[in-house]
Motif scaffolding. Structure first.
Motif, PDB file in Angstrom:
ATOM      1  N   ILE A 312      72.735  12.161 147.392  1.00  0.00           N
ATOM      2  CA  ILE A 312      71.321  11.412 147.080  1.00  0.00           C
ATOM      3  C   ILE A 312      70.626  10.854 147.995  1.00  0.00           C
ATOM      4  CG2 ILE A 312      72.334  11.177 144.811  1.00  0.00           C
ATOM      5  CD1 ILE A 312      72.936   8.230 145.475  1.00  0.00           C
ATOM      6  N   GLN A 313      69.692  10.410 147.863  1.00  0.00           N
ATOM      7  CA  GLN A 313      68.892   9.852 148.657  1.00  0.00           C
ATOM      8  C   GLN A 313      68.793   8.154 148.534  1.00  0.00           C
ATOM      9  OE1 GLN A 313      64.853  11.323 149.120  1.00  0.00           O
ATOM     10  NE2 GLN A 313      63.882   9.384 150.470  1.00  0.00           N
ATOM     11  N   ILE A 314      68.924   7.644 149.496  1.00  0.00           N
ATOM     12  CA  ILE A 314      68.847   5.995 149.379  1.00  0.00           C
ATOM     13  C   ILE A 314      67.936   5.433 150.616  1.00  0.00           C
ATOM     14  CG2 ILE A 314      69.976   3.812 149.439  1.00  0.00           C
ATOM     15  CD1 ILE A 314      72.636   5.471 148.746  1.00  0.00           C
ATOM     16  N   ASN A 315      67.061   4.676 150.000  1.00  0.00           N
ATOM     17  CA  ASN A 315      65.992   4.238 151.073  1.00  0.00           C
ATOM     18  C   ASN A 315      65.995   2.494 150.949  1.00  0.00           C
ATOM     19  OD1 ASN A 315      64.563   6.746 151.240  1.00  0.00           O
ATOM     20  ND2 ASN A 315      63.614   6.216 149.232  1.00  0.00           N
ATOM     21  N   VAL A 316      66.287   2.090 152.234  1.00  0.00           N
ATOM     22  CA  VAL A 316      66.416   0.679 151.988  1.00  0.00           C
ATOM     23  C   VAL A 316      65.248  -0.121 152.948  1.00  0.00           C
ATOM     24  CG1 VAL A 316      67.824  -1.212 152.894  1.00  0.00           C
ATOM     25  CG2 VAL A 316      68.776   0.847 152.259  1.00  0.00           C
ATOM     26  N   THR A 317      64.787  -0.968 152.674  1.00  0.00           N
ATOM     27  CA  THR A 317      63.454  -1.677 153.001  1.00  0.00           C
ATOM     28  C   THR A 317      63.711  -3.042 153.325  1.00  0.00           C
ATOM     29  OG1 THR A 317      61.959  -0.150 152.112  1.00  0.00           O
ATOM     30  CG2 THR A 317      60.882  -2.200 153.089  1.00  0.00           C
ATOM     31  N   ASP A 318      63.605  -3.777 154.595  1.00  0.00           N
ATOM     32  CA  ASP A 318      63.605  -5.233 154.802  1.00  0.00           C
ATOM     33  C   ASP A 318      62.312  -5.798 154.228  1.00  0.00           C
ATOM     34  OD1 ASP A 318      65.860  -5.305 156.512  1.00  0.00           O
ATOM     35  OD2 ASP A 318      64.754  -4.240 157.927  1.00  0.00           O
ATOM     36  N   PHE A 319      62.735  -6.652 153.764  1.00  0.00           N
ATOM     37  CA  PHE A 319      61.398  -7.886 153.054  1.00  0.00           C
ATOM     38  C   PHE A 319      62.035  -9.296 152.769  1.00  0.00           C
ATOM     39  CE2 PHE A 319      63.317  -7.572 148.840  1.00  0.00           C
ATOM     40  CZ  PHE A 319      62.678  -8.549 148.073  1.00  0.00           C
ATOM     41  N   ASP A 320      61.208 -10.126 152.906  1.00  0.00           N
ATOM     42  CA  ASP A 320      61.257 -11.441 152.657  1.00  0.00           C
ATOM     43  C   ASP A 320      62.408 -12.006 153.685  1.00  0.00           C
ATOM     44  OD1 ASP A 320      60.993 -13.997 151.367  1.00  0.00           O
ATOM     45  OD2 ASP A 320      61.954 -13.641 149.611  1.00  0.00           O
ATOM     46  N   ILE A 321      62.040 -12.009 154.898  1.00  0.00           N
ATOM     47  CA  ILE A 321      62.680 -12.404 155.989  1.00  0.00           C
ATOM     48  C   ILE A 321      62.341 -13.847 156.489  1.00  0.00           C
ATOM     49  CG2 ILE A 321      63.635 -12.098 158.242  1.00  0.00           C
ATOM     50  CD1 ILE A 321      63.266  -9.016 157.836  1.00  0.00           C
ATOM     51  N   ARG A 322      63.267 -14.765 156.105  1.00  0.00           N
ATOM     52  CA  ARG A 322      62.736 -16.032 156.406  1.00  0.00           C
ATOM     53  C   ARG A 322      63.818 -16.827 157.552  1.00  0.00           C
ATOM     54  NH1 ARG A 322      60.050 -18.207 150.875  1.00  0.00           N
ATOM     55  NH2 ARG A 322      59.908 -16.136 149.864  1.00  0.00           N
ATOM     56  N   PRO A 323      63.076 -17.258 158.552  1.00  0.00           N
ATOM     57  CA  PRO A 323      63.897 -17.843 159.740  1.00  0.00           C
ATOM     58  C   PRO A 323      64.320 -19.333 159.350  1.00  0.00           C
ATOM     59  CG  PRO A 323      61.590 -18.027 160.357  1.00  0.00           C
ATOM     60  CD  PRO A 323      61.594 -17.405 158.922  1.00  0.00           C
ATOM     61  N   ILE A 324      65.227 -19.930 160.196  1.00  0.00           N
ATOM     62  CA  ILE A 324      65.737 -21.270 160.085  1.00  0.00           C
ATOM     63  C   ILE A 324      64.583 -21.993 160.321  1.00  0.00           C
ATOM     64  CG2 ILE A 324      67.089 -22.951 161.059  1.00  0.00           C
ATOM     65  CD1 ILE A 324      69.156 -20.777 161.233  1.00  0.00           C
ATOM     66  N   ARG A 325      64.286 -22.972 159.654  1.00  0.00           N
ATOM     67  CA  ARG A 325      63.216 -24.092 159.849  1.00  0.00           C
ATOM     68  C   ARG A 325      63.908 -25.226 159.911  1.00  0.00           C
ATOM     69  NH1 ARG A 325      58.768 -23.176 162.067  1.00  0.00           N
ATOM     70  NH2 ARG A 325      58.266 -25.093 161.406  1.00  0.00           N
ATOM     71  N   TYR A 326      63.723 -25.996 161.201  1.00  0.00           N
ATOM     72  CA  TYR A 326      64.339 -27.402 161.343  1.00  0.00           C
ATOM     73  C   TYR A 326      63.327 -28.504 161.101  1.00  0.00           C
ATOM     74  CZ  TYR A 326      67.940 -25.136 163.780  1.00  0.00           C
ATOM     75  OH  TYR A 326      69.020 -24.205 164.331  1.00  0.00           O
TER      76      TYR A 326
END
Length: 421
Positions: A312-326
């Motif tokens: 089968i086909q599986i598509n993976v997309t990165d989203f909503d990446i939030r860095p550490i905030r100090y």
């Protein structure tokens, strides 16, 4: 302002969208969310303050003492998760309303206007349960998300955030207040404060967050007539991915990584059809970005092998990446001193969950405060914090807001004023 008035307001708002097990269901821009917004607007009007609603549905109650001066913002959000708790977000808004009125009374009694005005905010769609991503309204305000793109976001029924806000009458056009600092109080959503018997958590940083949008594409077929060897079942593969997302945490030190699949949809969702498409959202969080990246790499490798195994086909997309905030050190020290002056205990603490304060901390000095959560549970009907702890937090937020409007965290030489985004 007497604590009883705050508690009366808080417990009244908890009846709006109430669920049978003492939770609330007020997803963003639903009829229930509209009722809490109407209540907020009426409270601001009755207090004699000015209401503004901006283009992403954020609501601001403006208290003006010094004409033309920018604002300190205090607040949180009134929307909830499906079958969510009555404290998450709403406590921060209700505490902000009463803290602001307390400060207003102090200013009136002093007869001297502070250098900055004060505004209470109800952010739109912090939860992101209906319209992903979460922390939407404050992120648009902070310039992290594009407003038009967020308004075009759809829920599972295909309704856009723009249409939903318009339907309930809260797609605004008012200008956003120029802002110099921000403060928010919230339930911890964890067990640290309760376990250590500490009154207040002073948040010093956020965790790194990474989400994966995973689309599994199989082939639709008859559940009764198709031979097992001939099936390309998208849900079987998706189920294995759910387990992968959970199990990847065991490769790292205990509690250094949390992960889950919180949303899953399938097509055609018929009892006699093998699913052809499944979409799921994986959420990875850690205090160490390298751990999240290592977990992501492991998942991508295993998912690629799974796709080959099941043909089968599986598509993976990165989203909503939030860095550490100090959060700024001077804000931490201000909060800690205020806690000590009230005779309370505190400790520094990290937030694993996302909050509007994390978005706001990108553009203005921000303070994030926690009160204890019973059993550490949240995003469920059993979520609970005591009246006593809520009132303690209100006292603290009042003092923090008082200091902020009097110029704490802001110097004209080094800190710009952030005008309308």
């Amino acid at each position: 302002m007497p604590a009883n008035d705050f508690l009366t307001d808080f417990h009244h708002v908890a009846t709006i969208g109430a669920t049978p097990r003492n939770g609330v269901d007020r997803q963003a821009a639903t009829a229930e969310d509209a009722l809490t917004r109407d209540w907020f607007a009426a409270w601001i009007h009755d207090a004699g303050y000015t209401l503004h609603v901006d283009g992403i549905g954020n609501m601001f109650g403006l208290i003006d003492w010094t004409p033309g001066a920018p604002y300190v913002l205090v607040g949180s959000h009134l929307d909830s998760q499906p079958l969510g708790g009555r404290f998450d977000g709403a406590y921060g808004v209700l505490a902000a309303l009463h803290a602001a009125r307390n400060v207003d009374q102090l200013v009136t009694e002093s007869g001297q206007a502070p250098p900055f005005n004060l505004a209470v905010v109800n952010w739109f769609n912090e939860e992101g349960g209906r319209f992903p991503p979460s922390v939407m309204g404050s992120s648009v305000f902070a310039g992290l998300f594009d407003e038009d793109r967020m308004l075009d976001t759809t829920d599972l029924a295909g309704i856009t955030a723009r249409a939903a806000l318009s339907e309930i009458g809260y797609l605004g056009t008012d200008p956003r207040p120029a802002t110099v600092s921000y403060a928010e109080i919230h339930i911890e959503q964890g067990r640290i404060l309760e376990r250590e018997e500490i009154a207040i958590g002073v948040v010093d940083r956020s965790w790194y967050t990474q989400k994966l949008d995973i689309e599994v594409l199989g082939e639709q077929s008859h559940t009764g007539a198709t031979a097992m060897a001939d099936r390309h079942d998208a849900l079987i593969a998706a189920a294995k991915i759910v387990l992968m997302v959970n199990d990847v945490t065991t490769q790292f030190e205990e509690e250094s990584l949390v992960s889950s699949v919180g949303q899953l949809t399938l097509e055609p969702n018929s009892p006699i059809v093998v699913p052809r498409r499944v979409r799921l959202i994986a959420d990875l969080r850690s205090g160490d970005p390298q751990i999240v990246q290592a977990a992501r790499t492991t998942l991508l490798t295993k998912i690629a092998a799974l796709a080959e195994e099941h043909d089968i086909q599986i598509n993976v997309t990165d989203f909503d990446i939030r860095p550490i905030r100090y959060f700024p050190e001077d804000g931490l020290q201000l909060a800690e001193a205020a806690v000590a002056n009230l005779g309370l205990s505190s400790r520094r603490i990290r937030t694993m969950a996302g909050h509007d304060s994390v978005a706001m901390n990108n553009i203005v000095p921000s303070i994030m405060l926690f009160i204890p959560s019973i059993d550490g549970v949240s995003h469920c009907e059993r979520e609970f914090s005591t009246d006593s702890d809520m009132v303690t937090g209100l006292r603290l937020l009042t003092e923090v807001a008082r200091q902020l409007v009097n110029g704490a965290l802001v110097t004209t030489a080094s800190t710009p004023v952030y005008a309308e985004v």
